[in-house]
Motif scaffolding. Structure first.
Motif, PDB file in Angstrom:
ATOM      1  N   ALA A  34       0.657  -1.109   0.158  1.00  0.00           N
ATOM      2  CA  ALA A  34       0.100   0.598   0.197  1.00  0.00           C
ATOM      3  C   ALA A  34       0.883   1.185  -0.237  1.00  0.00           C
ATOM      4  CB  ALA A  34      -1.066  -0.265   1.216  1.00  0.00           C
ATOM      5  N   GLY A  35       2.012   1.399   0.723  1.00  0.00           N
ATOM      6  CA  GLY A  35       3.224   2.332   0.275  1.00  0.00           C
ATOM      7  C   GLY A  35       3.681   1.809  -1.287  1.00  0.00           C
ATOM      8  N   CYS A  36       4.448   1.075  -1.008  1.00  0.00           N
ATOM      9  CA  CYS A  36       4.862   1.028  -2.959  1.00  0.00           C
ATOM     10  C   CYS A  36       5.329  -1.161  -2.308  1.00  0.00           C
ATOM     11  CB  CYS A  36       6.526   1.774  -2.768  1.00  0.00           C
ATOM     12  SG  CYS A  36       7.309   2.141  -3.988  1.00  0.00           S
ATOM     13  N   GLY A  37       4.824  -1.285  -4.009  1.00  0.00           N
ATOM     14  CA  GLY A  37       4.958  -2.495  -4.112  1.00  0.00           C
ATOM     15  C   GLY A  37       6.424  -2.836  -4.929  1.00  0.00           C
ATOM     16  N   LEU A  38       7.033  -4.289  -4.254  1.00  0.00           N
ATOM     17  CA  LEU A  38       7.613  -3.988  -4.721  1.00  0.00           C
ATOM     18  C   LEU A  38       8.106  -4.473  -6.637  1.00  0.00           C
ATOM     19  CD1 LEU A  38       9.193  -7.276  -2.943  1.00  0.00           C
ATOM     20  CD2 LEU A  38       9.966  -4.786  -3.075  1.00  0.00           C
ATOM     21  N   ALA A  39       8.890  -4.070  -7.533  1.00  0.00           N
ATOM     22  CA  ALA A  39       9.251  -4.117  -9.058  1.00  0.00           C
ATOM     23  C   ALA A  39       9.117  -5.406  -9.026  1.00  0.00           C
ATOM     24  CB  ALA A  39       9.956  -3.214  -9.614  1.00  0.00           C
ATOM     25  N   PRO A  40       8.330  -5.506 -10.422  1.00  0.00           N
ATOM     26  CA  PRO A  40       9.189  -6.833 -11.068  1.00  0.00           C
ATOM     27  C   PRO A  40      10.099  -7.218 -12.162  1.00  0.00           C
ATOM     28  CG  PRO A  40       6.837  -6.161 -12.247  1.00  0.00           C
ATOM     29  CD  PRO A  40       6.329  -5.924 -10.469  1.00  0.00           C
ATOM     30  N   ALA A  41      10.948  -7.584 -12.808  1.00  0.00           N
ATOM     31  CA  ALA A  41      12.001  -7.769 -12.999  1.00  0.00           C
ATOM     32  C   ALA A  41      11.864  -7.069 -14.205  1.00  0.00           C
ATOM     33  CB  ALA A  41      12.340  -8.883 -13.282  1.00  0.00           C
ATOM     34  N   PRO A  42      10.527  -6.729 -14.910  1.00  0.00           N
ATOM     35  CA  PRO A  42      10.288  -6.363 -16.553  1.00  0.00           C
ATOM     36  C   PRO A  42      10.546  -4.714 -16.715  1.00  0.00           C
ATOM     37  CG  PRO A  42       8.888  -8.726 -15.617  1.00  0.00           C
ATOM     38  CD  PRO A  42       9.719  -8.785 -14.484  1.00  0.00           C
ATOM     39  N   VAL A  43       9.315  -4.630 -15.369  1.00  0.00           N
ATOM     40  CA  VAL A  43       9.500  -2.820 -15.221  1.00  0.00           C
ATOM     41  C   VAL A  43      10.525  -3.023 -15.228  1.00  0.00           C
ATOM     42  CG1 VAL A  43       8.615  -1.302 -13.285  1.00  0.00           C
ATOM     43  CG2 VAL A  43       7.009  -3.356 -13.945  1.00  0.00           C
ATOM     44  N   THR A 221      -1.987   6.731  -8.621  1.00  0.00           N
ATOM     45  CA  THR A 221      -0.357   6.748  -8.581  1.00  0.00           C
ATOM     46  C   THR A 221      -0.249   5.052  -8.968  1.00  0.00           C
ATOM     47  OG1 THR A 221       1.623   5.955  -7.645  1.00  0.00           O
ATOM     48  CG2 THR A 221      -0.331   5.285  -5.754  1.00  0.00           C
ATOM     49  N   CYS A 222       0.875   4.885  -9.601  1.00  0.00           N
ATOM     50  CA  CYS A 222       1.564   3.394 -10.375  1.00  0.00           C
ATOM     51  C   CYS A 222       2.460   2.449  -9.441  1.00  0.00           C
ATOM     52  CB  CYS A 222       1.273   3.910 -11.397  1.00  0.00           C
ATOM     53  SG  CYS A 222       0.715   4.400 -12.352  1.00  0.00           S
ATOM     54  N   ARG A 223       2.255   3.083  -7.589  1.00  0.00           N
ATOM     55  CA  ARG A 223       4.065   3.128  -7.902  1.00  0.00           C
ATOM     56  C   ARG A 223       3.596   1.705  -6.132  1.00  0.00           C
ATOM     57  NH1 ARG A 223       3.169   7.118  -3.746  1.00  0.00           N
ATOM     58  NH2 ARG A 223       2.813   6.779  -1.856  1.00  0.00           N
ATOM     59  N   LYS A 224       1.879   1.608  -5.567  1.00  0.00           N
ATOM     60  CA  LYS A 224       1.357   0.787  -4.858  1.00  0.00           C
ATOM     61  C   LYS A 224       1.181  -0.263  -5.397  1.00  0.00           C
ATOM     62  CE  LYS A 224      -0.444   4.774  -2.669  1.00  0.00           C
ATOM     63  NZ  LYS A 224       0.229   4.933  -1.303  1.00  0.00           N
ATOM     64  N   PHE A 225       0.143  -1.017  -5.412  1.00  0.00           N
ATOM     65  CA  PHE A 225      -0.314  -2.052  -5.698  1.00  0.00           C
ATOM     66  C   PHE A 225      -0.228  -2.778  -7.490  1.00  0.00           C
ATOM     67  CE2 PHE A 225      -2.653  -1.549  -2.055  1.00  0.00           C
ATOM     68  CZ  PHE A 225      -2.212  -3.107  -1.417  1.00  0.00           C
ATOM     69  N   ARG A 227       2.484  -1.753  -9.210  1.00  0.00           N
ATOM     70  CA  ARG A 227       4.102  -2.388  -8.798  1.00  0.00           C
ATOM     71  C   ARG A 227       4.865  -1.455 -10.036  1.00  0.00           C
ATOM     72  NH1 ARG A 227       4.243  -8.931  -8.832  1.00  0.00           N
ATOM     73  NH2 ARG A 227       6.504  -7.969  -8.229  1.00  0.00           N
ATOM     74  N   GLY A 228       4.225  -0.245 -10.335  1.00  0.00           N
ATOM     75  CA  GLY A 228       5.016   0.279 -10.926  1.00  0.00           C
ATOM     76  C   GLY A 228       5.989   1.187 -11.298  1.00  0.00           C
ATOM     77  N   PRO A 229       6.907   1.957 -11.454  1.00  0.00           N
ATOM     78  CA  PRO A 229       8.003   2.922  -9.840  1.00  0.00           C
ATOM     79  C   PRO A 229       7.325   4.779  -9.411  1.00  0.00           C
ATOM     80  CG  PRO A 229       8.264   3.614 -12.320  1.00  0.00           C
ATOM     81  CD  PRO A 229       7.199   2.263 -12.500  1.00  0.00           C
ATOM     82  N   ARG A 230       8.129   4.603  -9.029  1.00  0.00           N
ATOM     83  CA  ARG A 230       7.519   6.328  -7.686  1.00  0.00           C
ATOM     84  C   ARG A 230       7.854   7.172  -9.113  1.00  0.00           C
ATOM     85  NH1 ARG A 230      10.024   6.668  -2.135  1.00  0.00           N
ATOM     86  NH2 ARG A 230       8.020   7.427  -1.755  1.00  0.00           N
ATOM     87  N   GLY A 231       7.513   8.399  -8.760  1.00  0.00           N
ATOM     88  CA  GLY A 231       7.089   9.070  -9.747  1.00  0.00           C
ATOM     89  C   GLY A 231       5.965   9.582 -10.618  1.00  0.00           C
ATOM     90  N   THR A 232       5.087   8.499 -10.436  1.00  0.00           N
ATOM     91  CA  THR A 232       4.363   7.846 -11.687  1.00  0.00           C
ATOM     92  C   THR A 232       3.421   7.715 -11.142  1.00  0.00           C
ATOM     93  OG1 THR A 232       4.080   5.299 -11.404  1.00  0.00           O
ATOM     94  CG2 THR A 232       5.770   6.833 -13.183  1.00  0.00           C
ATOM     95  N   GLY A 233       1.569   8.506 -11.663  1.00  0.00           N
ATOM     96  CA  GLY A 233       0.654   8.317 -12.211  1.00  0.00           C
ATOM     97  C   GLY A 233      -0.321   8.713 -12.493  1.00  0.00           C
ATOM     98  N   PHE A 234      -1.909   8.929 -12.902  1.00  0.00           N
ATOM     99  CA  PHE A 234      -2.083   9.209 -13.616  1.00  0.00           C
ATOM    100  C   PHE A 234      -3.822   9.911 -13.890  1.00  0.00           C
ATOM    101  CE2 PHE A 234      -4.544   5.042 -13.270  1.00  0.00           C
ATOM    102  CZ  PHE A 234      -5.856   5.089 -13.143  1.00  0.00           C
TER     103      PHE A 234
END
Length: 406
Positions: A34-43, A221-225, A227-234
């Motif tokens: 809920a804070g920041c998901g762990l990014a998968p390798a493809p990201v 945001t895109c960084r939470k569930f 699992r995208g990078p920080r500093g992204t949203g839409f």
């Protein structure tokens, strides 16, 4: 309510593959999605590849070379929430997207913003800022006795006040509550009211369909569930909002064309809410995160993540000195609890020492909710689909050990 205790939708083989794609699981028990998901390798790969290309040929040139992949961001996010690519605007954060959307609304004195008691802290502060600067009135719909907004009461307030904006947070940051945003949306459509939804904690955790929700604007945001990078949203902007001519207060050269010395023309799509500068590597990572989530399957994720959280709640509820705080008809993958005998920072540090990632929430994050629950702070644990039942049990055992120590 998804609370059947089943976490078997993803096969063991699939789960192992997902964990193999997630380097961080070898280092920590990550219950802070809920804070920041762990990014998968493809990201990670998508971002590093683009940064290397920028270093090799130049930033502008790399963006031009990857133009198709950049457009893929809009395609992927649109597919994720069931809209067209032209309805999506990239933003540097959910708050950036939310405030940009608010800036497009021509508020006047005594206009009403109708919201809930569980809207995200930054949204609540933004509403108070509108009140301070423009004389906007902020009205909060009451909750039901079991928790979560009383939709019938909120609908009555819509009819009474004819609000300039109705706003709701799908899942607040301070609890596992899942708000009935589609029910709210049906009343907004009936009354032709502008409706803004904060989907920060639901994007990547649940399927989201903006047509089903009935919202005019949606941010995340895109960084939470996801699992995208920080500093992204839409920001999602509905066609009817674009046709009505809504535009951000400070529109820039990307969102508008300077067609005469004394006149500019906004672009037709949601790009009018974007700025010229983009972190292209992060944007490409976000596109990959959306693609990854859709490949896993949002229905499977929406079954597994809340079920892991339900298992954790049941276990924590049996620990003496622990009070689970989540209330509502439906609960998602955020678990919050208070614990006797501990202060906030030492307890968080004790969890950190056990390599268990978590987050603290304080009363200032949720004045209404924490006031009702009579707590000044809580610990938030948020598992995701790539976590395991063994990790849930390990976390619960750690909390029980720490509770017993006090």
């Amino acid at each position: 309510m998804r609370d059947n205790g089943s976490t078997s939708v993803l096969s063991r083989e699939s789960l192992l593959a997902l964990r193999a794609d997630t380097p961080g699981v070898a280092n920590v028990v990550h219950f802070n999605n809920a804070g920041c998901g762990l990014a998968p390798a493809p990201v990670l790969t998508a971002m590093l590849d683009h940064l290397r290309l920028e270093a090799q040929i130049g930033g502008y040139e790399a963006a031009a070379a990857r133009a198709d992949q950049v457009r893929g961001f809009y395609d992927e996010l649109a597919a994720l929430i069931n809209c067209g690519p032209g309805n999506i605007a990239f933003a540097g954060s959910a708050t950036h997207a939310y405030n940009t959307a608010l800036s497009a609304i021509p508020f006047q004195r005594d206009d009403v913003v109708l919201t809930t008691r569980n809207d995200f802290i930054s949204n609540q502060i933004a509403f108070l800022s509108l009140s301070k600067r423009f004389g906007v009135r902020v009205v909060h719909a009451p909750d039901t006795s079991e928790g979560g907004v009383d939709v019938d009461a909120m609908a009555a307030l819509m009819r009474e006040h004819r609000p300039r904006l109705v706003a709701a947070t799908h899942i607040p940051t301070n609890s596992g509550l899942v708000q009935p945003v589609a029910e709210i949306g049906r009343h907004c459509r009936e009354l032709d009211l502008l409706y803004l939804v904060d989907a920060c904690q639901s994007l990547g955790q649940y399927p989201i369909d903006v047509d089903e929700i009935g919202c005019d604007l949606l941010t995340s945001t895109c960084r939470k569930f996801l699992r995208g990078p920080r500093g992204t949203g839409f920001l999602y902007v509905a066609d009817r909002v674009l046709r009505a001519g809504y535009e951000p207060l400070f529109i820039d050269m990307y969102g508008a064309r300077w067609v005469a010395q004394d006149r500019y023309q906004p672009v037709e799509t949601a790009a009018r809410f974007e700025d010229w500068e983009f972190p292209y590597a992060a944007l490409l990572g976000c596109a990959e995160a959306a693609r990854y989530a859709r490949n896993v399957g949002l229905d499977a994720i929406a079954d597994r993540a809340p079920a892991l959280a339900a298992r954790l709640r049941r276990s924590l509820a049996e620990v003496p000195g622990v009070r689970v705080l989540d209330r509502g008809a439906e609960l998602g993958a955020l678990v919050t609890f208070a614990i006797d005998g501990w202060e906030a920072q030492p307890f968080k540090a004790a969890m950190d020492a056990r390599k268990i990632n978590s987050a603290l929430s304080f009363r200032e994050f949720a004045q209404y909710d924490f006031g009702d629950k009579d707590v000044d702070w809580c610990l938030r644990l948020s598992p995701h689909y790539y976590n395991t039942e063994d990790e849930v049990d390990e976390v619960s055992a750690a909390v029980a050990e720490l509770a017993k120590a006090r």
